[in-house]
Design a protein around this motif. Structure first.
Motif, PDB file in Angstrom:
ATOM      1  N   ALA A   1      -4.541  -1.460  -6.741  1.00 58.23           N
ATOM      2  CA  ALA A   1      -4.293  -2.826  -6.139  1.00 58.23           C
ATOM      3  C   ALA A   1      -2.978  -3.804  -6.381  1.00 58.23           C
ATOM      4  O   ALA A   1      -2.744  -4.546  -5.197  1.00 58.23           O
ATOM      5  N   ILE A   2      -2.173  -3.302  -7.852  1.00 60.74           N
ATOM      6  CA  ILE A   2      -1.123  -3.730  -7.390  1.00 60.74           C
ATOM      7  C   ILE A   2      -0.183  -2.691  -6.930  1.00 60.74           C
ATOM      8  O   ILE A   2       0.748  -3.660  -5.923  1.00 60.74           O
ATOM      9  N   LEU A   3      -0.340  -1.796  -6.411  1.00 61.79           N
ATOM     10  CA  LEU A   3       0.705  -1.389  -5.402  1.00 61.79           C
ATOM     11  C   LEU A   3       0.352  -2.157  -4.124  1.00 61.79           C
ATOM     12  O   LEU A   3       1.147  -2.581  -3.140  1.00 61.79           O
ATOM     13  N   LEU A   4      -0.388  -2.118  -3.314  1.00 64.32           N
ATOM     14  CA  LEU A   4      -1.451  -2.220  -1.851  1.00 64.32           C
ATOM     15  C   LEU A   4      -1.216  -3.693  -1.986  1.00 64.32           C
ATOM     16  O   LEU A   4      -0.488  -4.374  -0.878  1.00 64.32           O
ATOM     17  N   GLY A   5      -0.761  -5.057  -2.826  1.00 60.33           N
ATOM     18  CA  GLY A   5      -0.224  -6.251  -2.920  1.00 60.33           C
ATOM     19  C   GLY A   5       0.892  -6.842  -2.938  1.00 60.33           C
ATOM     20  O   GLY A   5       1.172  -7.225  -2.080  1.00 60.33           O
ATOM     21  N   LEU A   6       1.744  -5.658  -3.104  1.00 70.06           N
ATOM     22  CA  LEU A   6       3.095  -5.737  -3.305  1.00 70.06           C
ATOM     23  C   LEU A   6       3.194  -4.681  -1.699  1.00 70.06           C
ATOM     24  O   LEU A   6       4.760  -5.355  -1.003  1.00 70.06           O
ATOM     25  N   SER A   7       2.395  -3.744  -1.510  1.00 63.61           N
ATOM     26  CA  SER A   7       3.164  -3.082   0.134  1.00 63.61           C
ATOM     27  C   SER A   7       2.378  -3.861   0.940  1.00 63.61           C
ATOM     28  O   SER A   7       2.832  -3.634   2.778  1.00 63.61           O
ATOM     29  N   ILE A   8       1.400  -3.958   1.412  1.00 62.89           N
ATOM     30  CA  ILE A   8       0.516  -4.246   2.473  1.00 62.89           C
ATOM     31  C   ILE A   8       0.668  -5.072   3.604  1.00 62.89           C
ATOM     32  O   ILE A   8       0.492  -4.631   4.575  1.00 62.89           O
ATOM     33  N   ASP A   9       1.676  -5.936   3.223  1.00 62.81           N
ATOM     34  CA  ASP A   9       2.306  -6.195   4.341  1.00 62.81           C
ATOM     35  C   ASP A   9       3.940  -6.401   4.850  1.00 62.81           C
ATOM     36  O   ASP A   9       4.650  -7.697   5.858  1.00 62.81           O
ATOM     37  N   ALA A  10       3.889  -5.417   5.020  1.00 63.15           N
ATOM     38  CA  ALA A  10       5.041  -4.895   4.907  1.00 63.15           C
ATOM     39  C   ALA A  10       5.517  -4.790   5.976  1.00 63.15           C
ATOM     40  O   ALA A  10       4.902  -3.808   7.217  1.00 63.15           O
ATOM     41  N   ASP A  11       6.539  -4.374   7.085  1.00 60.70           N
ATOM     42  CA  ASP A  11       6.741  -3.793   8.287  1.00 60.70           C
ATOM     43  C   ASP A  11       6.962  -2.882   8.280  1.00 60.70           C
ATOM     44  O   ASP A  11       6.929  -1.812   9.661  1.00 60.70           O
ATOM     45  N   TYR A  12       8.129  -2.419   7.004  1.00 59.90           N
ATOM     46  CA  TYR A  12       8.379  -0.933   7.261  1.00 59.90           C
ATOM     47  C   TYR A  12       7.811  -0.154   4.646  1.00 59.90           C
ATOM     48  O   TYR A  12       8.204  -1.377   4.361  1.00 59.90           O
ATOM     49  N   VAL A  13       7.168   0.193   5.409  1.00 56.99           N
ATOM     50  CA  VAL A  13       6.074   1.352   3.685  1.00 56.99           C
ATOM     51  C   VAL A  13       7.029   2.631   3.592  1.00 56.99           C
ATOM     52  O   VAL A  13       7.055   3.354   4.929  1.00 56.99           O
ATOM     53  N   LEU A  14       8.357   2.830   3.169  1.00 58.90           N
ATOM     54  CA  LEU A  14       9.054   4.072   3.233  1.00 58.90           C
ATOM     55  C   LEU A  14       8.186   4.517   1.769  1.00 58.90           C
ATOM     56  O   LEU A  14       8.792   4.276   0.529  1.00 58.90           O
ATOM     57  N   ASP A  15       7.360   5.914   1.448  1.00 60.12           N
ATOM     58  CA  ASP A  15       6.523   6.728  -0.099  1.00 60.12           C
ATOM     59  C   ASP A  15       7.335   7.725   0.290  1.00 60.12           C
ATOM     60  O   ASP A  15       7.323   8.653   1.098  1.00 60.12           O
ATOM     61  N   LEU A  16       8.526   7.378  -0.275  1.00 63.27           N
ATOM     62  CA  LEU A  16       9.340   8.824  -0.835  1.00 63.27           C
ATOM     63  C   LEU A  16       8.690  10.074  -1.618  1.00 63.27           C
ATOM     64  O   LEU A  16       8.463   9.925  -2.907  1.00 63.27           O
ATOM     65  N   HIS A  17       8.577  10.884  -1.378  1.00 68.61           N
ATOM     66  CA  HIS A  17       7.627  12.965  -2.247  1.00 68.61           C
ATOM     67  C   HIS A  17       8.894  13.445  -1.985  1.00 68.61           C
ATOM     68  O   HIS A  17      10.225  13.163  -1.745  1.00 68.61           O
ATOM     69  N   CYS A  18       8.640  14.621  -2.234  1.00 66.74           N
ATOM     70  CA  CYS A  18       9.096  15.824  -1.937  1.00 66.74           C
ATOM     71  C   CYS A  18       7.759  16.890  -1.977  1.00 66.74           C
ATOM     72  O   CYS A  18       6.971  16.512  -2.424  1.00 66.74           O
ATOM     73  N   ASP A  19       9.041  18.110  -1.182  1.00 64.62           N
ATOM     74  CA  ASP A  19       7.491  19.342  -1.361  1.00 64.62           C
ATOM     75  C   ASP A  19       7.851  19.899  -2.579  1.00 64.62           C
ATOM     76  O   ASP A  19       8.879  19.942  -3.583  1.00 64.62           O
TER      77      ASP A  19
END
Length: 381
Positions: free
Chosen positions: A155-173
């Motif tokens: 809930a906290i993470l979505l509250g911070l991100s849900i109204d963004a124009d750009y959501v960059l979720d940084l991962h690796c393989d």
């Protein structure tokens, strides 16, 4: 305006312990486009942590010179629970020990909850419609349940991100070249991001399935219309993208410097940051569909020896690896060659060479859709 940093406390997992999220904020909410960036949602994937450490000073400098034109929210680590999960000295931060599964799967879909707040219809003006949908999504995220640690964190993470124009979720393989995943509706944007990053593979999905974090932010913009009059014309106003920063071992200064600079240039091109990003590099390869990715799987346990490196071009039928059976009476006769199922780039392979039946040991980005790849199950875990 200088950076503002806050610490958000999380529910304590046990007496005598505490966890929190660090959130860095830049710019003025509502002044321009909003970007949300976080590192290590999968807490055993660390290249992004170093990239964000390189990016923050660049954002600090832009903030001091007044070049933050929009709003930027940055989390230097997204998953303190996963970071604390050690077993025998090894961080196992991909799955939550509480039984709730993969940290990057089954994120809430806020479409219906947000639609209920909009009274059944949308304003005809697209810009106005975007604003009211963003407000409804914020309200829906604020009402998510927080009974458990996992629910509160999501809930906290979505509250911070849900109204963004750009959501960059940084991962690796596991072992990989740099690559990205996003929805087909954002082909033009991922071509720009992929070009700035120098990513040789950029993958598009119609429906990836699995409920990943980037999809939880982007998908409501094309599903909320199912519940609203006029919703079919709503722009896909959130570019949610997963950026795979090579492999787990690629925590290197030179890579992090280049990747942070590329993300900064992308934000300049999108009007989040001011300044001249310079000419856009050419995209290394055309984008391809996620259902054209061949998954090379093993039918039994054993040791894998690779014949191809990540980034190699392969042809259908090429031997990409050999599976060895240490328990076989005839070791030579028991060997099994693992073949490419398509022409393309072998962009990922498995770092753990001792494998069990069904494991995916290589991914090959082709150009033709593969019949065995099914919409809604493209993430395969």
């Amino acid at each position: 305006m200088s950076r503002r940093t806050e610490e958000i406390p999380l529910m304590s997992p046990a007496p005598g312990t505490s966890r929190s999220l660090i959130v860095h904020r830049y710019g003025t909410p509502g002044a321009g486009p909003k970007a949300y960036i976080h590192a290590a949602l999968h807490a055993d994937e660390w290249p992004s942590v170093l990239v964000v450490q390189k990016l923050i000073p660049m954002l600090d400098a832009a903030s001091e010179t007044g070049d933050i034109l929009g709003e930027i929210v940055v989390l230097p680590y997204a998953n303190p629970t996963g970071l604390a999960q050690r077993m025998g000295g090894h961080v196992t931060g991909r799955y939550d020990y509480d039984g709730s599964g993969n940290f990057n799967r089954n994120w809430p879909d806020l479409s219906e909850a947000a639609a209920e707040k909009l009274g059944g219809s949308l304003p005809k003006d697209p810009a106005e419609a975007i604003q009211v949908v963003r407000a409804a999504l914020r309200d829906a995220a604020a009402e998510l349940p927080r009974r458990t640690r996992n629910q509160e964190w999501r809930a906290i993470l979505l509250g911070l991100s849900i109204d963004a124009d750009y959501v960059l979720d940084l991962h690796c393989d596991s072992e990989a070249t740099l690559h990205t995943y996003t929805n087909v509706r954002h082909k033009d944007l991922v071509e720009v991001l992929g070009a700035d990053l120098g990513a040789p593979v950029n993958l598009l999905e119609v429906e990836a399935g699995g409920g990943a974090f980037d999809e939880a932010n982007a998908k409501p913009w094309w599903t909320i219309g199912d519940f609203l009059d006029g919703g079919a014309d709503l722009p896909a106003a959130c570019f949610g993208v997963t950026v795979e920063l090579r492999g787990q071992a690629d925590v290197l200064e030179e890579y992090a410097d280049a990747d942070a600079a590329a993300l900064f240039r992308f934000l300049q091109r999108r009007g989040v940051i001011g300044g001249d990003p310079g000419p856009l590099p050419a995209l290394k390869n055309p984008v391809t569909m996620l259902d054209a990715v061949d998954l090379v799987r093993v039918p039994r346990s054993g040791i894998v020896g690779y014949h191809k490196e990540v980034g190699d071009l392969v042809s259908k039928g090429d031997v990409v690896a050999t599976l060895y059976d240490p328990s076989a009476v005839d070791p030579v006769g028991a060997r099994l060659d693992l073949l490419a199922g398509t022409d393309g780039i072998m962009f990922s392979r498995f770092s753990d060479k001792l494998v069990e039946p069904g494991e995916n040991v290589a991914k090959i980005a082709g150009t033709e859709s593969l019949s065995y790849r099914k919409a809604g199950a493209l993430l395969e875990d």
